[in-house]
Structure formats: structure tokens, C-alpha cells
Design a protein around this motif. Structure first.
Motif, PDB file in Angstrom:
ATOM      1  N   MET A  60       0.839  -1.205   0.000  1.00  0.00           N
ATOM      2  CA  MET A  60       0.000   0.000   0.000  1.00  0.00           C
ATOM      3  C   MET A  60       0.867   1.246   0.000  1.00  0.00           C
ATOM      4  SD  MET A  60      -2.958  -0.955   2.777  1.00  0.00           S
ATOM      5  CE  MET A  60      -3.245  -2.693   3.087  1.00  0.00           C
ATOM      6  N   THR A 100       2.745   1.675  -3.329  1.00  0.00           N
ATOM      7  CA  THR A 100       1.890   2.178  -4.408  1.00  0.00           C
ATOM      8  C   THR A 100       1.839   3.698  -4.390  1.00  0.00           C
ATOM      9  OG1 THR A 100       0.529   0.176  -4.329  1.00  0.00           O
ATOM     10  CG2 THR A 100      -0.438   2.104  -5.393  1.00  0.00           C
ATOM     11  N   ARG A 101       1.737   4.276  -3.213  1.00  0.00           N
ATOM     12  CA  ARG A 101       1.690   5.746  -3.098  1.00  0.00           C
ATOM     13  C   ARG A 101       3.010   6.377  -3.497  1.00  0.00           C
ATOM     14  NH1 ARG A 101       1.484  10.222  -3.618  1.00  0.00           N
ATOM     15  NH2 ARG A 101       0.296  11.853  -2.510  1.00  0.00           N
ATOM     16  N   SER A 110      -3.059   4.453  -6.332  1.00  0.00           N
ATOM     17  CA  SER A 110      -3.660   4.089  -5.041  1.00  0.00           C
ATOM     18  C   SER A 110      -5.176   4.233  -5.100  1.00  0.00           C
ATOM     19  CB  SER A 110      -3.094   4.972  -3.923  1.00  0.00           C
ATOM     20  OG  SER A 110      -1.712   4.786  -3.757  1.00  0.00           O
ATOM     21  N   PHE A 123      -3.365  -5.459  -2.855  1.00  0.00           N
ATOM     22  CA  PHE A 123      -2.209  -4.631  -3.202  1.00  0.00           C
ATOM     23  C   PHE A 123      -0.961  -5.455  -3.538  1.00  0.00           C
ATOM     24  CE2 PHE A 123      -4.766  -1.123  -1.762  1.00  0.00           C
ATOM     25  CZ  PHE A 123      -4.267  -0.027  -2.459  1.00  0.00           C
TER      26      PHE A 123
END
Length: 263
Positions: free
Chosen positions: A122, A125-126, A135, A252
Motif C-alpha cells: 500500500m 503504491t503511493r 492508489s 495490493f
């Protein structure tokens, strides 16, 4: 229901606000959620957080979940952290003269990898180029699948999906969630066609729906096995961190392993 709505709106607003802010605001939130999630996991398995092997698990979760250090330097690789955690937990069964059992070590290792890697991806991804977009895409597909499965299931659901694990889920609802998730992905492709093609968008939606619903079933099966309704009570009306992120923890990592985000 009122409490559930208020909690969902407030928690959702805070989460989305920190996601948009990015940086260590968002990463810090994810790390905090990862530690709470691991605590819930250990508690569900009857492991007191003050035990040395459980405390070691917290350290491992933190190292696994971190996408980067806040200062100059490199994190140990995920493989290194996982192997060291495994080795120390196994060694602990020897040095504790089996007061720490192999079953304890196995469960704590599984929990650290399950929770740590989920939140790691997670955060990662950002950190991607256009990280807000990727995201938001992943979360939108997950939430669209959840909403679609719930409302379609309520409207036309007749055939039970897996009654021994989750009595309320239906095959019709699952298919409805899949269709809505794919639609959500296609909307993102329409909004940014230079970053995302329609074929990949549909595949992301499909993956998020299937993996997300499986992640939810995994958590349902686990809680049913342990004889509990929720993993925690952090969020009134919603349960604990693991209750809210069971789909995220599977989706994710899988999207990254399949190479579907960015690139």
C-alpha cells in the motif's frame, strides 16, 4: 447503523486526506495500522503482546511495511527480514525449552508476513509516479467490489457462495461486485488514458474483485475458526483494523506481483 455510518465517514475522510497528503503522513498512518493489525492478529491467537517473540514480530512488521527509511540508508531486504524472523522464532523454541512452541512461531511468522507485506505494498503504491492515481484506482476497485457485492446480493442474491464461512455472501453478489469493480477500473482508464489502457484497467478491476473477495473470505474463515465476530473494536460498528483491511492486504501485493500498477 448510525454509529457505523459516522465512524465510516470520519475514518474514511481522515484516510483519504492522508492518502492525498502522501509522504510520511500517509506512510505513518499505514505503519500505525500495520502495528495495530499485527497486535489484533497476535491477540486472536492468544499471544500476549508483551512476550519477546510477539515483540520481535512487531519489529519485523515495521521493517517489512516500511517502503523506505526516513533518513539516509537502506532497509534490509524483505527476504532478509523474513529469514531473520523465521530463524529467531525457531531458535526461540529451543532456548525457551519449548515454552514458545513451534505453533506459536509459525503463527507469528505468518502474521508478520501477511500484515507487513500488505501494508508495504500500500505504501509502495503511493510512492510510485502518479501514486495518488494508482492508489485511488486500487482502492476504488476494492470498494466498488464490496459495494457491488452487497447491493447486488441484497437485490437478487439467491445462491450462497460459501455458507459455512460467510452465510450472507451469494454468487450473484460476487459477480455483481466483479462487474462494478471492472467498471470502476474502466472509469479510471477513461479519465487518464495516457496512463492506463482499458484492457489493463479491466484486469485490475477483475483482480481486485476476485482477490479482495477471497481476502474477505480468508478473514471470515479465520475468525469463525477462532470463534470471534471481529478482530478488534478500534472502529465502532466496523470492528478492528484487520476487519477493514482484509481485502487490501491481499489485493495490493497481488497487483504489484502481477505488474499491473504503473509502468
Amino acid at each position: 447503523m448510525g454509529q457505523r455510518i459516522v465512524t465510516g465517514v470520519v475514518a474514511g475522510a481522515v484516510f483519504i486526506g492522508l492518502l492525498v497528503a502522501g509522504g510520511w503522513y500517509y506512510t505513518g498512518l499505514l505503519l500505525m495500522m500495520a502495528l495495530i493489525g499485527y497486535w489484533e492478529f497476535a491477540r486472536l491467537n492468544g499471544q500476549a503482546w508483551t512476550r519477546p517473540d510477539v515483540l520481535l514480530g512487531f519489529v519485523a512488521v515495521l521493517l517489512i511495511a516500511l517502503p523506505k527509511l526516513p533518513f539516509e540508508g537502506e532497509l534490509p531486504s524483505l527476504e532478509t527480514v523474513a529469514w531473520l524472523l523465521m530463524f529467531v522464532l525457531l531458535a526461540a523454541t529451543v532456548f525457551s525449552k519449548n515454552r514458545i512452541h513451534l505453533e506459536n512461531a509459525s503463527v507469528l511468522f505468518l502474521g508478520a508476513v501477511y500484515v507487513g507485506l500488505g501494508f508495504h505494498y500500500m505504501a509502495a503504491t503511493r510512492e510510485l509516479e502518479h501514486g495518488i492515481f494508482w492508489s485511488a484506482l486500487a482502492f476504488a476497485c476494492i470498494w466498488a467490489s464490496d459495494a457491488g457485492a452487497y447491493f447486488v446480493g441484497k437485490a437478487i442474491g439467491r445462491t450462497k457462495l460459501w455458507p459455512s464461512i460467510s452465510p450472507n455472501k451469494t454468487i450473484e453478489g460476487a459477480l455483481g461486485g466483479l462487474a462494478i469493480a471492472v467498471l470502476a477500473g474502466l472509469i479510471f482508464a477513461y479519465a487518464q488514458p495516457e496512463w492506463l489502457g482499458y484492457g489493463r484497467a479491466a484486469l485490475i478491476g477483475l483482480t481486485a474483485a476476485v482477490a479482495g473477495q477471497l481476502g474477505d473470505l480468508v478473514q471470515s474463515a479465520y475468525k469463525r475458526f477462532r470463534g470471534v465476530k471481529d478482530s478488534g473494536q478500534l472502529l465502532p460498528g466496523h470492528g478492528g483494523v484487520l476487519d477493514r483491511t482484509d481485502s487490501w492486504l491481499i489485493v495490493f501485493p497481488l497487483l504489484h506481483l502481477l505488474g499491473l500498477l504503473a509502468g
